[in-house]
Design a protein around this motif. Structure first.
Motif, PDB file in Angstrom:
ATOM      1  N   GLY A  27      30.834 -84.226  56.163  1.00 43.27           N
ATOM      2  CA  GLY A  27      30.291 -84.364  54.822  1.00 43.27           C
ATOM      3  C   GLY A  27      29.799 -83.034  54.291  1.00 43.27           C
ATOM      4  N   ALA A  30      24.253 -83.365  50.053  1.00 43.91           N
ATOM      5  CA  ALA A  30      23.278 -84.396  50.421  1.00 43.91           C
ATOM      6  C   ALA A  30      23.839 -85.445  51.359  1.00 43.91           C
ATOM      7  CB  ALA A  30      22.743 -85.069  49.163  1.00 43.91           C
ATOM      8  N   SER A  31      25.156 -85.571  51.419  1.00 43.76           N
ATOM      9  CA  SER A  31      25.764 -86.588  52.277  1.00 43.76           C
ATOM     10  C   SER A  31      26.138 -86.061  53.653  1.00 43.76           C
ATOM     11  CB  SER A  31      26.995 -87.184  51.600  1.00 43.76           C
ATOM     12  OG  SER A  31      27.984 -86.188  51.396  1.00 43.76           O
ATOM     13  N   SER A  32      25.740 -84.840  53.991  1.00 42.36           N
ATOM     14  CA  SER A  32      26.043 -84.275  55.307  1.00 42.36           C
ATOM     15  C   SER A  32      25.402 -85.113  56.405  1.00 42.36           C
ATOM     16  CB  SER A  32      25.533 -82.838  55.400  1.00 42.36           C
ATOM     17  OG  SER A  32      26.182 -82.008  54.478  1.00 42.36           O
ATOM     18  N   ARG A  33      26.105 -85.234  57.524  1.00 44.49           N
ATOM     19  CA  ARG A  33      25.582 -86.041  58.621  1.00 44.49           C
ATOM     20  C   ARG A  33      26.026 -85.463  59.954  1.00 44.49           C
ATOM     21  NH1 ARG A  33      28.080 -91.570  56.805  1.00 44.49           N
ATOM     22  NH2 ARG A  33      27.400 -90.650  54.836  1.00 44.49           N
ATOM     23  N   LEU A  47      21.927 -88.839  58.940  1.00 47.89           N
ATOM     24  CA  LEU A  47      22.059 -88.083  57.693  1.00 47.89           C
ATOM     25  C   LEU A  47      21.090 -86.914  57.709  1.00 47.89           C
ATOM     26  CD1 LEU A  47      22.070 -90.837  54.905  1.00 47.89           C
ATOM     27  CD2 LEU A  47      24.022 -89.476  55.655  1.00 47.89           C
ATOM     28  N   HIS A  49      19.943 -85.929  54.950  1.00 46.94           N
ATOM     29  CA  HIS A  49      19.010 -86.448  53.946  1.00 46.94           C
ATOM     30  C   HIS A  49      17.991 -87.339  54.649  1.00 46.94           C
ATOM     31  CE1 HIS A  49      17.342 -88.133  50.324  1.00 46.94           C
ATOM     32  NE2 HIS A  49      17.701 -89.350  50.677  1.00 46.94           N
ATOM     33  N   LEU A  74      23.340 -93.291  49.992  1.00 49.60           N
ATOM     34  CA  LEU A  74      23.492 -92.243  50.999  1.00 49.60           C
ATOM     35  C   LEU A  74      23.801 -90.880  50.393  1.00 49.60           C
ATOM     36  CD1 LEU A  74      25.641 -94.236  53.613  1.00 49.60           C
ATOM     37  CD2 LEU A  74      23.141 -94.137  53.383  1.00 49.60           C
ATOM     38  N   ASP A  75      23.593 -90.733  49.078  1.00 50.23           N
ATOM     39  CA  ASP A  75      23.937 -89.475  48.414  1.00 50.23           C
ATOM     40  C   ASP A  75      22.748 -88.542  48.218  1.00 50.23           C
ATOM     41  OD1 ASP A  75      22.480 -90.685  46.416  1.00 50.23           O
ATOM     42  OD2 ASP A  75      24.116 -90.777  44.953  1.00 50.23           O
ATOM     43  N   GLY A  76      21.602 -88.898  48.814  1.00 51.48           N
ATOM     44  CA  GLY A  76      20.435 -88.032  48.721  1.00 51.48           C
ATOM     45  C   GLY A  76      19.563 -88.244  47.511  1.00 51.48           C
ATOM     46  N   VAL A  80      16.892 -94.061  52.120  1.00 55.49           N
ATOM     47  CA  VAL A  80      17.913 -94.973  52.629  1.00 55.49           C
ATOM     48  C   VAL A  80      17.284 -96.317  52.975  1.00 55.49           C
ATOM     49  CG1 VAL A  80      19.589 -95.365  54.467  1.00 55.49           C
ATOM     50  CG2 VAL A  80      19.287 -93.062  53.511  1.00 55.49           C
ATOM     51  N   ARG A 113      15.811 -82.923  52.438  1.00 58.12           N
ATOM     52  CA  ARG A 113      16.955 -82.494  53.252  1.00 58.12           C
ATOM     53  C   ARG A 113      16.444 -81.708  54.461  1.00 58.12           C
ATOM     54  NH1 ARG A 113      22.510 -81.529  53.092  1.00 58.12           N
ATOM     55  NH2 ARG A 113      23.178 -79.697  54.293  1.00 58.12           N
TER      56      ARG A 113
END
Length: 319
Positions: A27, A30-33, A47, A49, A74-76, A80, A113
């Motif tokens: 990703g 903000a969607s990095s995981r 995530l 985030h 899940l886009d920050g 969640v 983040r």
């Protein structure tokens, strides 16, 4: 790390002879995981985030242990709904006339983040392999809004350790400045169950609690087994027992072991409150979850400049 007795145990040194856990970063923005997988198939997904754990699979990767809303964002852009969000530095709506009073409910950790700090592994055998993932959040990385609302110099290191049948989460809080601050911290863990009406919780007998459903009245757990028959939102404090057990139809499903924290929140929104949440799905998803939230929220942890605090939990999958 904080030098104290009974701190969460360190991982064994890795052995080059055994197959190692795999860690991948995917990703962007903000969607990095971060996803880690053991050679035996168990996995965890986190995530950046909020450093929010959104999946934990045991039993060779076949059994999902966490409940995540089908409408979880899940886009920050918001916290969640599901998994394991982090509550810091305040639990619930912040009290008036306190240093946290300008913060949003549950603070800023779950909506900030985090930085992935790296991994360490144990690979003595396939059966005992484990992987620890570290995440960091610092006052210098906060949004301008959060920094203005809580202007203290701090450092958080959040460690998530995946083993074959367990997930350990540990938070290290450090006061990096000279000014004293107070905080609360909690792991808002959504556990997946088959049917909340046949789910019980043990390990709280004789423990005082505040019932937020009943206007913050106080009471004491008078039965060894807690059944969930309607909306529940209780804050159990100063718990002497270290372990609580979630049972399904009388069969142990999870052990939740606290480490250096004394409080546990038990929450299920039930039908009406779940229906009022825009990010809660499916609509009857409340039937398949129970939040057992370990932390320190009955009062305030106070840190002098340069001091630190460390607390955590181990959640064991028993089936």
């Amino acid at each position: 790390m904080v030098d104290r007795a009974n701190r969460p145990s360190a991982l064994h040194a890795p052995s080059a002879a055994a197959p190692g856990p795999q860690v991948d970063i995917s990703g962007s923005g903000a969607s990095s995981r971060v996803t880690a997988r053991l050679p035996s198939g168990e996995s965890v997904e986190i995530l950046l985030h909020g450093a929010t754990v959104i999946s934990w699979k045991s039993d060779g990767g076949e059994k999902e242990n966490l409940w995540l809303s089908e409408k979880a964002v899940l886009d920050g852009s918001k916290a969640v709904r599901g998994g394991v969000p982090i509550v810091f530095p305040v639990f619930g709506p912040p009290p008036a006339n306190h240093a946290t009073s300008s913060l949003p409910q549950h603070g800023f950790a779950r909506t900030s983040r985090w930085e992935f700090l790296g991994k360490s592994t144990s690979e003595d055998t396939v059966e005992s392999s484990a992987v620890k993932l570290d995440f960091g959040l610092y006052s210098s990385n906060l949004s301008a809004e959060a920094r203005k609302a809580w202007p203290y110099d701090f450092g958080l290191v959040y460690s998530v350790t995946l083993s074959k049948d367990s997930l350990q989460t540990v938070m290290n809080v450090r006061n990096e400045g000279t000014e004293v601050f107070e905080f609360q911290m909690l792991f808002h863990t959504y556990l997946r169950v088959k049917d909340i009406t046949t789910t019980t919780l043990t390990g709280l007998l004789g423990v005082p609690y505040t019932d937020k459903v009943l206007n913050n009245t106080t009471s004491t757990q008078s039965t060894p087994s807690l059944s969930i028959t309607s909306e529940i939102d209780r804050v159990y404090t100063s718990i002497p027992q270290s372990t609580a057990t979630v049972l399904e139809n009388g069969t142990p499903r999870f052990d939740i072991v606290r480490d250096n924290v004394e409080d546990t929140v038990v929450w299920n929104p039930w039908k009406e409150k779940a229906a009022a949440m825009a990010d809660f799905a499916p609509q009857d998803g409340w039937k398949n979850m129970i939040c057992v939230e370990v932390g320190t929220v009955g009062g305030w942890q106070r840190l002098e400049g340069g001091d630190g605090f460390e607390g955590g939990q181990v959640v064991k999958s028993l089936l």
